[in-house]
Design a protein around this motif. Structure first.
Motif, PDB file in Angstrom:
ATOM      1  N   HIS A  57     -55.033 -88.666 -40.509  1.00 30.83           N
ATOM      2  CA  HIS A  57     -55.263 -90.098 -40.275  1.00 30.83           C
ATOM      3  C   HIS A  57     -54.099 -90.953 -40.782  1.00 30.83           C
ATOM      4  O   HIS A  57     -53.805 -91.999 -40.198  1.00 30.83           O
ATOM      5  N   GLU A  70     -51.742 -90.792 -37.938  1.00 31.30           N
ATOM      6  CA  GLU A  70     -52.225 -91.624 -36.830  1.00 31.30           C
ATOM      7  C   GLU A  70     -51.937 -93.104 -37.099  1.00 31.30           C
ATOM      8  O   GLU A  70     -51.494 -93.823 -36.202  1.00 31.30           O
ATOM      9  N   LEU A 107     -58.668 -92.679 -30.712  1.00 32.08           N
ATOM     10  CA  LEU A 107     -59.006 -91.267 -30.831  1.00 32.08           C
ATOM     11  C   LEU A 107     -60.395 -91.000 -30.289  1.00 32.08           C
ATOM     12  O   LEU A 107     -61.304 -91.828 -30.419  1.00 32.08           O
TER      13      LEU A 107
END
Length: 126
Positions: A17, A20, A71
């Motif tokens: 994450h 991301e 996502l």
């Protein structure tokens, strides 16, 4: 070998994450920190094939940021305490086709790093 130890899964999930967030913010320095700085690191993208961290860095500098996406399903699996895979479905703004991302993560002395990544879009030819 222990598969999917919850503590290790949590570590890799956090690193995934973090990457991301960096990708969506075009934070090149953060993305570089999360990829293993090696000539052996590989990234296959929708339209590019990159061997080595220098090629990956040059690509990132020249592209002007990643298309924004959200996502879908994310599947993280750990194998022992030092290797993991992260697979994710994603959806880019304005594109109906699903994207897919696969990453191999390795724990190094300075943390979890991507050593191999592959990004594709269903039905895309380039």
């Amino acid at each position: 070998m222990t598969l999917n130890d919850p503590a290790i899964v949590a570590e890799v999930t956090a690193a995934f994450h973090e990457y991301e967030r960096a990708l969506m913010a075009d934070d090149i320095a953060a993305m570089d920190r999360l990829f293993h700085a090696s000539e052996f690191t590989v990234r296959y993208g929708v339209g590019e094939v990159l061997y080595g961290i220098e090629a990956i860095r040059e690509f990132r500098k020249g592209r002007g940021g990643s298309p924004q996406r959200r996502l879908g399903r994310v599947a993280i699996a750990t194998y022992g305490s030092d290797f993991a895979t992260a697979n994710a479905e994603f959806f880019r703004e304005g594109i109906d086709r699903r994207g897919r991302q696969s990453q191999a993560w390795v724990r190094f002395d300075d943390g979890w790093k991507v050593v191999s990544a592959h990004v594709s879009i269903e039905g895309a030819t380039s």
